[in-house]
Scaffold this motif. Structure first.
Motif, mmCIF file in Angstrom:
data_model
loop_
_atom_site.group_PDB
_atom_site.id
_atom_site.type_symbol
_atom_site.label_atom_id
_atom_site.label_comp_id
_atom_site.label_asym_id
_atom_site.label_seq_id
_atom_site.Cartn_x
_atom_site.Cartn_y
_atom_site.Cartn_z
ATOM 1 N N ARG A 161 -22.824 5.501 2.472
ATOM 2 C CA ARG A 161 -22.616 5.248 0.923
ATOM 3 C C ARG A 161 -24.035 6.593 0.549
ATOM 4 N N LEU A 162 -24.045 7.454 -0.374
ATOM 5 C CA LEU A 162 -24.941 8.396 -0.371
ATOM 6 C C LEU A 162 -23.679 7.466 -2.093
ATOM 7 N N GLU A 163 -24.962 7.228 -2.963
ATOM 8 C CA GLU A 163 -24.749 6.868 -4.896
ATOM 9 C C GLU A 163 -25.561 7.289 -5.882
ATOM 10 N N ALA A 164 -24.758 7.950 -6.766
ATOM 11 C CA ALA A 164 -26.124 8.596 -8.112
ATOM 12 C C ALA A 164 -25.266 7.183 -9.431
ATOM 13 N N ARG A 165 -26.282 6.436 -9.758
ATOM 14 C CA ARG A 165 -25.481 5.031 -10.583
ATOM 15 C C ARG A 165 -26.845 5.338 -11.910
ATOM 16 N N TYR A 166 -25.759 5.242 -12.944
ATOM 17 C CA TYR A 166 -26.911 5.054 -14.124
ATOM 18 C C TYR A 166 -26.001 3.677 -15.112
ATOM 19 N N CYS A 167 -27.032 2.585 -15.202
ATOM 20 C CA CYS A 167 -26.381 1.541 -15.934
ATOM 21 C C CYS A 167 -26.770 0.979 -17.366
ATOM 22 N N ASP B 118 -27.398 -3.791 -19.087
ATOM 23 C CA ASP B 118 -27.036 -4.725 -18.175
ATOM 24 C C ASP B 118 -28.117 -6.077 -18.820
ATOM 25 N N THR B 119 -26.641 -7.112 -18.887
ATOM 26 C CA THR B 119 -27.427 -7.852 -19.267
ATOM 27 C C THR B 119 -26.814 -9.387 -18.670
ATOM 28 N N GLU B 120 -27.198 -10.889 -18.836
ATOM 29 C CA GLU B 120 -26.531 -12.150 -18.598
ATOM 30 C C GLU B 120 -25.363 -12.181 -18.545
ATOM 31 N N ASP B 121 -24.792 -10.852 -19.773
ATOM 32 C CA ASP B 121 -23.720 -11.975 -20.669
ATOM 33 C C ASP B 121 -22.573 -10.422 -20.419
ATOM 34 N N GLY B 122 -23.172 -9.380 -19.138
ATOM 35 C CA GLY B 122 -22.547 -8.136 -19.094
ATOM 36 C C GLY B 122 -22.505 -7.156 -18.455
ATOM 37 N N LYS B 123 -22.236 -5.703 -17.723
ATOM 38 C CA LYS B 123 -22.639 -5.058 -17.177
ATOM 39 C C LYS B 123 -21.616 -4.088 -17.216
ATOM 40 N N LEU B 124 -22.597 -2.255 -17.080
ATOM 41 C CA LEU B 124 -21.410 -1.144 -17.324
ATOM 42 C C LEU B 124 -22.823 -0.082 -16.573
ATOM 43 N N CYS B 125 -22.203 0.244 -15.738
ATOM 44 C CA CYS B 125 -22.648 1.400 -15.010
ATOM 45 C C CYS B 125 -21.865 2.410 -14.443
ATOM 46 N N LEU B 126 -21.761 3.687 -14.606
ATOM 47 C CA LEU B 126 -21.095 4.846 -13.202
ATOM 48 C C LEU B 126 -21.866 4.931 -12.704
ATOM 49 N N SER B 127 -21.416 5.645 -11.676
ATOM 50 C CA SER B 127 -21.546 5.908 -10.512
ATOM 51 C C SER B 127 -20.772 7.302 -9.976
ATOM 52 N N PHE B 128 -21.233 8.286 -9.020
ATOM 53 C CA PHE B 128 -20.826 9.214 -8.724
ATOM 54 C C PHE B 128 -20.449 9.203 -7.684
ATOM 55 N N VAL B 129 -19.838 8.400 -5.688
ATOM 56 C CA VAL B 129 -20.234 7.942 -4.913
ATOM 57 C C VAL B 129 -20.090 9.251 -3.768
ATOM 58 N N CYS B 130 -20.178 9.498 -2.826
ATOM 59 C CA CYS B 130 -19.962 9.988 -1.778
ATOM 60 C C CYS B 130 -19.625 9.006 -0.422
ATOM 61 N N GLN C 142 -16.025 9.947 -5.708
ATOM 62 C CA GLN C 142 -15.365 9.659 -6.020
ATOM 63 C C GLN C 142 -16.498 9.579 -7.082
ATOM 64 N N TRP C 143 -15.476 9.079 -8.723
ATOM 65 C CA TRP C 143 -16.399 8.566 -9.635
ATOM 66 C C TRP C 143 -16.154 7.073 -9.781
ATOM 67 N N MET C 144 -17.244 6.033 -9.771
ATOM 68 C CA MET C 144 -16.298 4.976 -10.264
ATOM 69 C C MET C 144 -17.153 4.070 -11.220
ATOM 70 N N LEU C 145 -16.704 3.239 -11.812
ATOM 71 C CA LEU C 145 -16.565 2.235 -12.486
ATOM 72 C C LEU C 145 -16.802 0.992 -12.825
ATOM 73 N N LEU C 146 -18.348 0.017 -12.787
ATOM 74 C CA LEU C 146 -18.670 -1.217 -13.309
ATOM 75 C C LEU C 146 -18.006 -1.537 -14.524
ATOM 76 N N ALA C 147 -17.544 -2.963 -14.511
ATOM 77 C CA ALA C 147 -17.649 -3.322 -16.029
ATOM 78 C C ALA C 147 -17.153 -4.686 -15.357
ATOM 79 N N GLU C 148 -18.307 -5.864 -16.682
ATOM 80 C CA GLU C 148 -18.360 -6.953 -15.602
ATOM 81 C C GLU C 148 -18.438 -7.448 -17.519
ATOM 82 N N GLY C 149 -18.142 -8.724 -17.843
ATOM 83 C CA GLY C 149 -18.469 -10.046 -18.571
ATOM 84 C C GLY C 149 -18.280 -8.843 -20.266
#
Length: 319
Positions: free
Chosen positions: A41-47, A50-62, A68-75
């Protein structure tokens, strides 16, 4: 001369850069884009959040399979509970212009739900904007609410450039060890359907083989078949006995049937390697093959490609 950045009245999180309105990154945001590298995996990521309550990150992944573009959202992100949302929309704006837009569906019913998107076609405009831009924002919409977060582009050119620059080699040098879902091993139990297909394809060749005195006539003794979802069929057939097939009097034939075409038969091999079929290929192209042999505790992978008339050796993949 106007100062480079001056506060906008009534908004302590916003600044006027002279041309482009800019919303400062959240205090929890990463200081810059990061790069993670491995054989899988290769991943360029920016968040931006990013707190104890929630998280939002965007990544470009090979990965060995695709980019692929990948989005992570929690809480909860700035009071917006993305865990309860059924759909999440994200705008990425760079230097005031819309650079990319994603719509994502939630994993409903899961605690700490996350959202992921897999974009088959790379968005060159978004990649270029993130690599060349000076400032950006995330605009998140869910459950009829909207939040906007500032985004730094520090390190974005380096991280995204490294993924783009090395993705080709990561995918070209993939093996079943690094990408098990990409490769299909030509192996399994012998079946009557596979044996019938092999007999049909090898009928003339088997008929010309010399028989051993006192032994059964040469025939297909076992055959293993694999069919891919797009209709490609592959058969590994054991044929014999015949003194023309080597010291053991048996040999294996490799057969390939492209969709809507006749079987292609390759020369028999007495002790063939294990054969993996590579699912990843351009539309209409013949699949590459990985031929494997074992030396002590090391597995050797050789990549073979179709040149229009035969499979030819291309390279040994370093381990």
């Amino acid at each position: 001369m106007a100062p480079f950045a001056r506060p906008v009245e009534q908004d302590c999180q916003s600044y006027d850069l002279g041309v482009v309105p800019f919303i400062a990154p959240h205090p929890s945001a990463d200081a810059e884009w990061t790069l993670e590298e491995s054989r899988r995996r290769l991943e360029a990521r920016y968040c931006p959040y990013d707190t104890e309550d929630g998280k939002l990150c965007l990544s470009f992944v090979c990965t060995p399979e695709e980019e692929q573009w990948m989005l992570l959202a929690e809480g909860s992100v700035e009071g917006l509970d993305v865990t309860k949302a059924l759909e999440l929309e994200l705008d990425v704006r760079v230097d005031g212009a819309l650079a990319g837009y994603l719509t994502l569906s939630a994993r409903a019913g899961f605690e700490n739900a996350f959202f992921a998107v897999y974009v088959r076609q790379l968005d060159d405009e978004l990649l270029g904007a993130l690599r060349r831009g000076q400032a950006g924002t995330f605009r998140v919409r869910a459950m009829k609410q909207e939040r906007e977060l500032g985004m730094t582009l520090d390190g974005s050119s380096r991280a995204l450039g490294a993924v783009l620059g090395n993705c080709g080699d990561l995918q070209r040098l993939a093996t079943p060890d690094t990408a098990p879902d990409r490769f299909v091993l030509l192996n399994g139990p012998s079946t009557e359907a596979a044996m019938d297909a092999a007999r049909q394809a090898l009928d003339d060749r088997i008929g010309r083989l010399l028989a051993l005195e006192g032994a059964p006539d040469p025939d297909v003794r076992r055959a293993v078949a694999v069919q891919l979802p797009d209709g490609w069929r592959f058969v590994d057939a054991l044929v014999g006995p015949s003194p023309e097939l080597g010291y053991s009097n048996f040999a294996r034939y490799f057969l390939v049937k492209p969709p809507n075409r006749d079987w292609v038969v390759f020369d028999p091999v007495e002790n063939p390697p294990r054969i993996y079929i590579d699912r990843k290929r351009p539309i209409g192209a013949w699949p590459n093959l990985l031929l494997t042999t074992a030396e002590r505790d090391l597995t050797i992978y050789e990549r073979w490609y179709w040149d229009g008339s035969n499979y030819l050796y291309r390279e040994t993949i370093p381990q």
